[in-house]
Design a protein around this motif. Structure first.
Motif, PDB file in Angstrom:
ATOM      1  N   ASP A 278       0.801  -1.222   0.000  1.00 32.47           N
ATOM      2  CA  ASP A 278       0.000   0.000   0.000  1.00 32.47           C
ATOM      3  C   ASP A 278       0.835   1.274   0.000  1.00 32.47           C
ATOM      4  O   ASP A 278       0.462   2.262  -0.622  1.00 32.47           O
ATOM      5  CB  ASP A 278      -0.966  -0.010   1.192  1.00 32.47           C
ATOM      6  CG  ASP A 278      -0.277  -0.226   2.520  1.00 32.47           C
ATOM      7  OD1 ASP A 278       0.669  -1.038   2.592  1.00 32.47           O
ATOM      8  OD2 ASP A 278      -0.673   0.412   3.513  1.00 32.47           O
ATOM      9  N   THR A 281       1.920   1.572  -3.699  1.00 35.51           N
ATOM     10  CA  THR A 281       0.897   1.829  -4.713  1.00 35.51           C
ATOM     11  C   THR A 281       0.069   3.071  -4.433  1.00 35.51           C
ATOM     12  O   THR A 281      -0.296   3.803  -5.346  1.00 35.51           O
ATOM     13  CB  THR A 281      -0.062   0.634  -4.834  1.00 35.51           C
ATOM     14  OG1 THR A 281      -0.808   0.500  -3.621  1.00 35.51           O
ATOM     15  CG2 THR A 281       0.680  -0.650  -5.125  1.00 35.51           C
ATOM     16  N   GLY A 282      -0.271   3.325  -3.149  1.00 34.02           N
ATOM     17  CA  GLY A 282      -1.268   4.342  -2.867  1.00 34.02           C
ATOM     18  C   GLY A 282      -2.601   3.951  -3.478  1.00 34.02           C
ATOM     19  O   GLY A 282      -2.937   2.759  -3.583  1.00 34.02           O
ATOM     20  N   ASN A 283      -3.365   4.922  -3.909  1.00 31.77           N
ATOM     21  CA  ASN A 283      -4.673   4.674  -4.525  1.00 31.77           C
ATOM     22  C   ASN A 283      -4.525   3.761  -5.745  1.00 31.77           C
ATOM     23  O   ASN A 283      -3.830   4.088  -6.706  1.00 31.77           O
ATOM     24  CB  ASN A 283      -5.297   6.013  -4.933  1.00 31.77           C
ATOM     25  CG  ASN A 283      -6.671   5.849  -5.538  1.00 31.77           C
ATOM     26  OD1 ASN A 283      -6.818   5.331  -6.627  1.00 31.77           O
ATOM     27  ND2 ASN A 283      -7.687   6.310  -4.814  1.00 31.77           N
ATOM     28  N   ASP A 285      -6.643   2.855  -8.043  1.00 34.86           N
ATOM     29  CA  ASP A 285      -7.215   3.338  -9.304  1.00 34.86           C
ATOM     30  C   ASP A 285      -6.194   4.166 -10.080  1.00 34.86           C
ATOM     31  O   ASP A 285      -6.062   4.041 -11.298  1.00 34.86           O
ATOM     32  CB  ASP A 285      -8.480   4.156  -9.039  1.00 34.86           C
ATOM     33  CG  ASP A 285      -9.640   3.314  -8.546  1.00 34.86           C
ATOM     34  OD1 ASP A 285      -9.633   2.092  -8.811  1.00 34.86           O
ATOM     35  OD2 ASP A 285     -10.548   3.867  -7.891  1.00 34.86           O
ATOM     36  N   VAL A 286      -5.479   5.026  -9.357  1.00 33.41           N
ATOM     37  CA  VAL A 286      -4.419   5.821  -9.990  1.00 33.41           C
ATOM     38  C   VAL A 286      -3.275   4.915 -10.416  1.00 33.41           C
ATOM     39  O   VAL A 286      -2.725   5.029 -11.518  1.00 33.41           O
ATOM     40  CB  VAL A 286      -3.915   6.917  -9.027  1.00 33.41           C
ATOM     41  CG1 VAL A 286      -2.699   7.633  -9.607  1.00 33.41           C
ATOM     42  CG2 VAL A 286      -5.027   7.904  -8.725  1.00 33.41           C
ATOM     43  N   TYR A 287      -2.905   4.009  -9.539  1.00 34.06           N
ATOM     44  CA  TYR A 287      -1.748   3.148  -9.789  1.00 34.06           C
ATOM     45  C   TYR A 287      -1.946   2.261 -11.020  1.00 34.06           C
ATOM     46  O   TYR A 287      -1.033   2.072 -11.820  1.00 34.06           O
ATOM     47  CB  TYR A 287      -1.498   2.276  -8.557  1.00 34.06           C
ATOM     48  CG  TYR A 287      -0.197   1.506  -8.582  1.00 34.06           C
ATOM     49  CD1 TYR A 287       0.999   2.111  -8.202  1.00 34.06           C
ATOM     50  CD2 TYR A 287      -0.170   0.170  -8.975  1.00 34.06           C
ATOM     51  CE1 TYR A 287       2.191   1.408  -8.222  1.00 34.06           C
ATOM     52  CE2 TYR A 287       1.023  -0.547  -8.994  1.00 34.06           C
ATOM     53  CZ  TYR A 287       2.193   0.075  -8.614  1.00 34.06           C
ATOM     54  OH  TYR A 287       3.375  -0.634  -8.637  1.00 34.06           O
ATOM     55  N   SER A 547      -1.850  10.505  -0.933  1.00 33.43           N
ATOM     56  CA  SER A 547      -2.681   9.304  -0.936  1.00 33.43           C
ATOM     57  C   SER A 547      -2.593   8.541  -2.248  1.00 33.43           C
ATOM     58  O   SER A 547      -3.044   7.406  -2.350  1.00 33.43           O
ATOM     59  CB  SER A 547      -4.152   9.685  -0.683  1.00 33.43           C
ATOM     60  OG  SER A 547      -4.614  10.572  -1.697  1.00 33.43           O
ATOM     61  N   ALA A 548      -2.018   9.173  -3.272  1.00 33.07           N
ATOM     62  CA  ALA A 548      -1.875   8.552  -4.584  1.00 33.07           C
ATOM     63  C   ALA A 548      -0.595   9.067  -5.231  1.00 33.07           C
ATOM     64  O   ALA A 548      -0.059  10.116  -4.844  1.00 33.07           O
ATOM     65  CB  ALA A 548      -3.074   8.868  -5.470  1.00 33.07           C
TER      66      ALA A 548
END
Length: 559
Positions: A278, A281-283, A285-287, A547-548
Motif C-alpha cells: 500500500d 501503490t497508494g490509490n 485506481d491511480v496506480y 494518498s496517490a
C-alpha cells in the motif's frame, strides 16, 4: 546423545556460525552444548532484540543465524521480531524454551502456547513432542527457511525433550536440497510479447530480486531493452545511484519524484519480486490506470493478492530474468524507447529533493545530506519506522545491494539498533549505522550496551525533532487535531541521550549545526567505538507524502 546436543550439531552442519540469545532455565540444555560449539554467541539485553539482530545479520550477509530465548515471556517477546522478519522474507532460526511436555496443559510457570501465538508470523512453528523426531524436524525447519519465499521458523523445545537421549549420528545428516522454482516457458514468451508491444515499460525491482542475488541480471536485461528501473524500498541500493536507468523509488511515502513520474508515464509495469504494498501503490485506481502489469514472484499466493495482474509468473527472480533475457535475445528485441531512457539521468537530477539546507536548528534533510557525504558505499544502514524512516527512504543514497537494511513491511520501532549490531557481526569490516528518531531511540536503545561490550561498534544517528513526527502529521492531516505527540523534553535538556550512551559504555555528542554534524560523523568513525550522535532538528517539519502517486505533496521549500 541428548536431543539438545543433536540440535546444536545440526545447526553447525547447516552453516550457522553466530547466534543471538539470552539464556534461561527453559533453554539451558541447548546452551550447555552451545558452549563448545563453533558458534559465537552474543548475549542481548532483550529477547526482541535477539530476533532483530539475527534479522539484520541475514540482510547483510544472506547467512542464517539463530535467535534463542527461554520460555514464557522470553518466547512471547520474540513475536514482534518474528513478524518483522516474516513480512520481509528474512529467514531466522528462532529457538524457544518450553515447559516439560506433561506441564504444557497445566498452566505451568512460564509455559505458553507458542504454536498458536506465533503461527501467523513465521513460516511454521514446531513444538517437538517426540524427541526421536528432533533431527528430521530441525532438517525440515532449515528447508522451510530457505525454500520458496524465505522466512523465519520457530523450534519450541520442551525441557524434557531437550534432555532426552536419542539415536543420532551427525555424520549421517545431510541438509535438504533447495529446488529452484523456474518460470513457465509459455508465460515467458507472453511476457516478452507484452514488452515488445509496449511504448513506455518500467521494471520494478523488488526485494525478491535482492534475495535471489539477481540484481546484476536484472540490470543487464534492462540495459538490453533500455527500460528504466524503479526499486522498491526493500530493493534500495539494487541499482547504482548514477546508473542511467535508475528511476529511484515510486510510492506515496518513501517514493521519489523521479520514480513517481516514470511510473505514471508508463504503459507496462514488470514487477519482479515485489509485493505491490500500500505505501508503494497508494490509490489503486491511480496506480493501475491505463497500464498493464506483469508480476513475477516466487510465491503463488503473492500473485493477485493486491490486484490481478495481466500476467502472473511464479518463479525465482533470477531464473525468470535469465529466461526473459534468453527469449528477448532469441527475438532480437532491442531498445523499447531509447529517448525515454536517454532523458532519465537529466530528469532524475532535476527532480532530486533538496537536502543541503543551512540554518539552525537543522532541517532533517540536512542530516541525510551529511550522511550521504560522510559514509562510504560499503556502509550498512538500518531504519525502522516513523518520519525519520520515510526521510531515510526518500533521501539516503545507497549504491550497493544488501547495504540498506530496513524494516519494510512491519515498520518496527526497536528494530534499528539490534539489527545494526547483527549486521556488524555479519560483516565486521563494514561500518554499520542506524538512523532513527528521538522517540525511536528509546525502543531497544539498551542494545548499544551489547555493541560496546562485544566490541562490535555501530553508529547511532538520532534525528531529534522532539515530536512523534509522523503521528503528528497524520493527526493534523487526516483528523485535524494534535494531541500527545510533542516531546519538548527530548531537546530542552531533560533527556540526555549522550549520558545514556556513556552509561552503556559508548561515546556520543549532541550537535546543532551542519558543520558540527559533519565533524561528529568523522569522529564517530575514527573512534572505533559505538557512538551516538544526537542531531537537534526543526521540530515541526513534515515529510512529503500523499494518498496517490499523482498527489504526493511536498512540504519543503526549495529556497
Amino acid at each position: 546423545m541428548k536431543a539438545a546436543e543433536a540440535i546444536v550439531q545440526i545447526m553447525v552442519k547447516e552453516g550457522i556460525t553466530d547466534a543471538f540469545g539470552i539464556p534461561g532455565a527453559g533453554i539451558n540444555p541447548v546452551y550447555k552444548y552451545l558452549e563448545d560449539a563453533p558458534i559465537e554467541h552474543f548475549c542481548m539485553r532483550h529477547e526482541e532484540a535477539c530476533m532483530h539482530a539475527a534479522d539484520g545479520y541475514y540482510r547483510a550477509s544472506h547467512k542464517i543465524s539463530a535467535a534463542l530465548c527461554t520460555s514464557g515471556p522470553g518466547a512471547t517477546n520474540f513475536i514482534t521480531g518474528l513478524y518483522t522478519a516474516h513480512i520481509d522474507s528474512i529467514p531466522v532460526l528462532a529457538i524457544t524454551g518450553q515447559a516439560n511436555t506433561w506441564q504444557m496443559e497445566q498452566d505451568a510457570f512460564q509455559s505458553v502456547d507458542m504454536e498458536s501465538i506465533a503461527a501467523t508470523v513465521c513460516k511454521k512453528v514446531f513444538c517437538i513432542r517426540d524427541a526421536e523426531k528432533t533431527p528430521e524436524i530441525v532438517k525440515e525447519a532449515f528447508y522451510l527457511m530457505r525454500s520458496g519465499k524465505p522466512g523465519p521458523v520457530v523450534l519450541d523445545l520442551p525441557l524434557d525433550i531437550q534432555q532426552t537421549e536419542i539415536d543420532f549420528d551427525i555424520d549421517s545428516y545431510e541438509p535438504a536440497t533447495i529446488e529452484t522454482i523456474e518460470a513457465d516457458e509459455a508465460k515467458i514468451k507472453e511476457a516478452i510479447e507484452m514488452i515488445a508491444a509496449a511504448k513506455a515499460p518500467i521494471i520494478i525491482m523488488g526485494g525478491g530480486v535482492i534475495l535471489s542475488h539477481a540484481e546484476k541480471e536484472l540490470i543487464q536485461f534492462a540495459e538490453m531493452l533500455e527500460i528504466p528501473i524503479i526499486t522498491t524500498y526493500m530493493a534500495k541500493g539494487g541499482v547504482p545511484i548514477e546508473h542511467p536507468l535508475n528511476a529511484g523509488h515510486a510510492g506515496i511515502q518513501v517514493g521519489q519524484p523521479i520514480g513517481n513520474k516514470y511510473f505514471l508515464d508508463s504503459d507496462l509495469v514488470i514487477g519482479i519480486g515485489n509485493r505491490f504494498t500500500d505505501r508503494h501503490t497508494g490509490n489503486l485506481d491511480v496506480y493501475r490506470k491505463d497500464r498493464k502489469f506483469i508480476h513475477i514472484d516466487i510465491e503463488q499466493k503473492q500473485i493477485g493478492k493486491v490486484f490481478d495482474p495481466d500476467l502472473g509468473i511464479v518463479s525465482d527472480a533470477k531464473s525468470a530474468i535469465q529466461a526473459l533475457t534468453t527469449e528477448a535475445k532469441a527475438r532480437n528485441l532491442g531498445s523499447i524507447n531509447p529517448q525515454r531512457a536517454a532523458d532519465l539521468p537529466k530528469t532524475r537530477k532535476e527532480l532530486a529533493r533538496k537536502t543541503d539546507f543551512d540554518g539552525t536548528p537543522m532541517m532533517p534533510h540536512r542530516v541525510f545530506h551529511e550522511m550521504n557525504a560522510g559514509f562510504d558505499a560499503n556502509t550498512m544502514f538500518t531504519a525502522g519506522c516513523g518520519i525519520t524512516q520515510i526521510w531515510s527512504g526518500q533521501l539516503q543514497e545507497i549504491d550497493r545491494p544488501r547495504r540498506y537494511l530496513p524494516s519494510g513491511g512491519a515498520g518496527t520501532l526497536g528494530y534499528e539498533i539490534p539489527a545494526a549490531f547483527g549486521a556488524k557481526v555479519a560483516d565486521p569490516k563494514a561500518q554499520s549505522v542506524t538512523v532513527l528518531g528521538d522517540f525511536g531511540f528509546t525502543f531497544m536503545g539498551e542494545e548499544i550496551a551489547v555493541a560496546a561490550a562485544c566490541k562490535k561498534p555501530i553508529i547511532v544517528i538520532i534525528v531529534n525533532n522532539a515530536y512523534l513526527g509522523l503521528i503528528r502529521q497524520n493527526q493534523k492531516g487526516a483528523y485535524g487535531f494534535e494531541y500527545a505527540v510533542d516531546m519538548p523534553y527530548n531537546q530542552d535538556g531533560t533527556m540526555d541521550y549522550i549520558k545514556v550512551a556513556e552509561g552503556f559504555g559508548c561515546q556520543g555528542e549532541r550537535v546543532f549545526t551542519p558543520d558540527e554534524l559533519k565533524a561528529a560523523i568523522k569522529r564517530a568513525q575514527d573512534s572505533g567505538k559505538t557512538y551516538v550522535i544526537d542531531a537537534i532538528c526543526v521540530q515541526e517539519q513534515l515529510c512529503d507524502m500523499g494518498s496517490a502517486l499523482d498527489n504526493v505533496k511536498s512540504f519543503v521549500s526549495a529556497d
